[in-house]
Design a protein around this motif. Structure first.
Motif, PDB file in Angstrom:
ATOM      1  N   UNK A  23       0.716  -1.189   0.028  1.00 33.18           N
ATOM      2  CA  UNK A  23       0.024   0.092  -0.235  1.00 33.18           C
ATOM      3  C   UNK A  23       0.891   1.511  -0.074  1.00 33.18           C
ATOM      4  N   UNK A  24       1.911   1.108   0.693  1.00 30.60           N
ATOM      5  CA  UNK A  24       2.663   2.429   0.944  1.00 30.60           C
ATOM      6  C   UNK A  24       3.726   2.780  -0.761  1.00 30.60           C
ATOM      7  N   UNK A  25       3.882   1.429  -0.953  1.00 35.55           N
ATOM      8  CA  UNK A  25       4.376   1.587  -2.450  1.00 35.55           C
ATOM      9  C   UNK A  25       3.720   2.159  -3.486  1.00 35.55           C
ATOM     10  N   UNK A  26       2.283   1.781  -3.447  1.00 40.07           N
ATOM     11  CA  UNK A  26       1.378   2.200  -4.363  1.00 40.07           C
ATOM     12  C   UNK A  26       1.117   3.434  -4.339  1.00 40.07           C
ATOM     13  N   UNK A  27       1.085   4.021  -3.030  1.00 46.04           N
ATOM     14  CA  UNK A  27       0.584   5.527  -2.709  1.00 46.04           C
ATOM     15  C   UNK A  27       1.911   6.451  -3.121  1.00 46.04           C
ATOM     16  N   UNK A  28       3.155   5.966  -3.048  1.00 48.84           N
ATOM     17  CA  UNK A  28       4.117   6.852  -3.230  1.00 48.84           C
ATOM     18  C   UNK A  28       4.931   6.797  -4.808  1.00 48.84           C
ATOM     19  N   UNK A  29       4.927   5.442  -5.377  1.00 50.97           N
ATOM     20  CA  UNK A  29       5.521   5.346  -6.309  1.00 50.97           C
ATOM     21  C   UNK A  29       4.889   4.739  -7.547  1.00 50.97           C
ATOM     22  N   UNK A  30       3.624   4.245  -7.618  1.00 42.43           N
ATOM     23  CA  UNK A  30       3.227   3.425  -8.657  1.00 42.43           C
ATOM     24  C   UNK A  30       2.621   4.589  -9.676  1.00 42.43           C
ATOM     25  N   UNK A  31       1.983   5.588  -9.253  1.00 43.10           N
ATOM     26  CA  UNK A  31       1.393   6.502 -10.283  1.00 43.10           C
ATOM     27  C   UNK A  31       2.276   7.826 -10.409  1.00 43.10           C
ATOM     28  N   UNK A  32       3.549   7.667 -10.046  1.00 41.40           N
ATOM     29  CA  UNK A  32       4.336   8.996 -10.057  1.00 41.40           C
ATOM     30  C   UNK A  32       5.478   8.783 -11.058  1.00 41.40           C
ATOM     31  N   UNK A  33       5.850   9.785 -11.920  1.00 38.95           N
ATOM     32  CA  UNK A  33       6.730   9.751 -12.708  1.00 38.95           C
ATOM     33  C   UNK A  33       8.137   9.727 -11.838  1.00 38.95           C
ATOM     34  N   UNK A  34       9.086   8.709 -12.300  1.00 34.86           N
ATOM     35  CA  UNK A  34      10.325   8.631 -11.573  1.00 34.86           C
ATOM     36  C   UNK A  34      11.237   8.183 -12.662  1.00 34.86           C
ATOM     37  N   UNK A  35      11.250   8.958 -13.742  1.00 32.54           N
ATOM     38  CA  UNK A  35      12.357   8.784 -14.593  1.00 32.54           C
ATOM     39  C   UNK A  35      13.656   9.187 -14.362  1.00 32.54           C
ATOM     40  N   UNK A  36      13.648  10.343 -13.703  1.00 32.63           N
ATOM     41  CA  UNK A  36      14.948  10.825 -13.350  1.00 32.63           C
ATOM     42  C   UNK A  36      15.183  10.764 -11.946  1.00 32.63           C
ATOM     43  N   UNK A  37      16.392  10.800 -11.537  1.00 35.20           N
ATOM     44  CA  UNK A  37      16.711  10.272 -10.365  1.00 35.20           C
ATOM     45  C   UNK A  37      16.145  11.553  -9.111  1.00 35.20           C
ATOM     46  N   UNK A  38      16.075  12.987  -9.580  1.00 36.83           N
ATOM     47  CA  UNK A  38      15.529  13.814  -8.888  1.00 36.83           C
ATOM     48  C   UNK A  38      14.037  13.549  -8.564  1.00 36.83           C
ATOM     49  N   UNK A  39      13.193  12.889  -9.564  1.00 36.49           N
ATOM     50  CA  UNK A  39      11.905  12.867  -9.479  1.00 36.49           C
ATOM     51  C   UNK A  39      11.767  11.522  -8.565  1.00 36.49           C
ATOM     52  N   UNK A  40      12.541  10.731  -8.748  1.00 31.86           N
ATOM     53  CA  UNK A  40      12.764   9.275  -7.902  1.00 31.86           C
ATOM     54  C   UNK A  40      12.877   9.689  -6.316  1.00 31.86           C
ATOM     55  N   UNK A  41      14.045  10.381  -6.046  1.00 33.05           N
ATOM     56  CA  UNK A  41      14.359  10.913  -4.955  1.00 33.05           C
ATOM     57  C   UNK A  41      13.219  12.017  -4.140  1.00 33.05           C
ATOM     58  N   UNK A  42      12.433  12.706  -4.726  1.00 38.04           N
ATOM     59  CA  UNK A  42      11.562  13.325  -4.207  1.00 38.04           C
ATOM     60  C   UNK A  42      10.182  12.390  -3.838  1.00 38.04           C
ATOM     61  N   UNK A  80      11.449  -2.149 -16.234  1.00 37.84           N
ATOM     62  CA  UNK A  80      10.404  -1.568 -17.058  1.00 37.84           C
ATOM     63  C   UNK A  80       9.158  -1.697 -16.362  1.00 37.84           C
ATOM     64  N   UNK A  81       8.797  -3.019 -15.829  1.00 36.24           N
ATOM     65  CA  UNK A  81       7.744  -3.506 -15.219  1.00 36.24           C
ATOM     66  C   UNK A  81       7.316  -2.706 -13.923  1.00 36.24           C
ATOM     67  N   UNK A  82       6.273  -2.363 -13.626  1.00 35.21           N
ATOM     68  CA  UNK A  82       5.967  -1.902 -12.227  1.00 35.21           C
ATOM     69  C   UNK A  82       5.888  -3.068 -11.282  1.00 35.21           C
ATOM     70  N   UNK A  83       5.690  -4.099 -11.541  1.00 37.16           N
ATOM     71  CA  UNK A  83       5.856  -5.494 -10.539  1.00 37.16           C
ATOM     72  C   UNK A  83       7.351  -5.426 -10.172  1.00 37.16           C
ATOM     73  N   UNK A  84       7.996  -5.623 -11.138  1.00 41.71           N
ATOM     74  CA  UNK A  84       9.189  -5.702 -10.815  1.00 41.71           C
ATOM     75  C   UNK A  84      10.027  -4.512 -10.215  1.00 41.71           C
ATOM     76  N   UNK A  85       9.577  -3.141 -10.347  1.00 41.48           N
ATOM     77  CA  UNK A  85      10.042  -2.216  -9.461  1.00 41.48           C
ATOM     78  C   UNK A  85       9.510  -2.321  -8.026  1.00 41.48           C
ATOM     79  N   UNK A  86       8.161  -2.594  -7.979  1.00 41.93           N
ATOM     80  CA  UNK A  86       8.005  -2.830  -6.614  1.00 41.93           C
ATOM     81  C   UNK A  86       8.670  -3.953  -5.987  1.00 41.93           C
ATOM     82  N   UNK A  87       8.691  -5.121  -6.480  1.00 44.10           N
ATOM     83  CA  UNK A  87       9.496  -6.147  -5.856  1.00 44.10           C
ATOM     84  C   UNK A  87      10.788  -5.706  -5.503  1.00 44.10           C
ATOM     85  N   UNK A  88      11.648  -4.998  -6.246  1.00 46.90           N
ATOM     86  CA  UNK A  88      12.900  -4.653  -6.069  1.00 46.90           C
ATOM     87  C   UNK A  88      13.218  -3.632  -5.056  1.00 46.90           C
ATOM     88  N   UNK A  89      12.171  -2.729  -4.843  1.00 50.34           N
ATOM     89  CA  UNK A  89      11.982  -1.590  -4.025  1.00 50.34           C
ATOM     90  C   UNK A  89      11.746  -2.114  -2.668  1.00 50.34           C
TER      91      UNK A  89
END
Length: 172
Positions: A23-42, A80-89
């Motif tokens: 739930x926390x991952x979905x809230x903060x990462x799923x629908x956010x643009x994190x293509x750059x490190x700055x966006x990811x870091x925010x 590339x996939x959201x599921x992989x990103x979620x698992x790795x995060x």
């Protein structure tokens, strides 16, 4: 980070694992643009702030900026996939994020010394005219001692926070 949650799940606290991961991952990462490190870091900083407020009484230390930057470049960006990103995060958080610990014994000393110091101060205050005018002797010990202990622990917290903020200031 994973140990306290798995221990709580074994004790029967329902859904804590899901709240802390999916739930926390979905809230903060799923629908956010994190293509750059700055966006990811925010998004990461927002996540950490939320995480520390959701679980009161527990604070978590996060890795240094360079560690996060390296993980982002090596792991997050190629996926590339959201599921992989979620698992790795989630794996990264369980591995790298730890519960904040007290680095010095200031809290312990304040907690042990404050009750005795409060009683001594109260007893000696009865014979010192300058302190006697505050009428400390009218406050019952069951109120005075915990209040003094709380003030001592708050002081220790302030000292530690001040010390941490001085340590984190960049040198010019």
């Amino acid at each position: 980070m994973g140990l306290p949650f798995s221990a709580l799940n074994k004790l029967g606290v329902p859904g804590l694992g899901a709240v802390t991961t999916g739930q926390v991952y979905d809230r903060h990462f799923k629908n956010k643009d994190t293509r750059t490190f700055e966006e990811f870091h925010l998004a990461y900083v927002e996540f950490c702030k939320y995480f520390n407020t959701v679980l009161p009484g527990q604070d978590f230390d996060t890795p240094d900026l360079e560690v996060i930057r390296k993980w982002y470049a090596d792991t997050w960006e190629p996926l590339q996939k959201d599921d992989e990103k979620k698992k790795m995060f989630i794996e990264y958080m369980q591995e790298k994020v730890t519960e904040a610990t007290v680095e010095d014994n200031l809290f312990i000393m304040a907690g042990l010394a404050a009750p005795a110091a409060a009683i001594i101060a109260k007893k000696s205050g009865e014979s010192i005219p300058q302190v006697k005018k505050f009428k400390v002797h009218l406050i019952p010990n069951v109120v005075f001692v915990p209040l003094c202990t709380l003030v001592a622990i708050m002081g220790a917290t302030a000292v530690q926070m001040s010390k941490k903020s001085k340590d984190n200031k960049p040198t010019t």
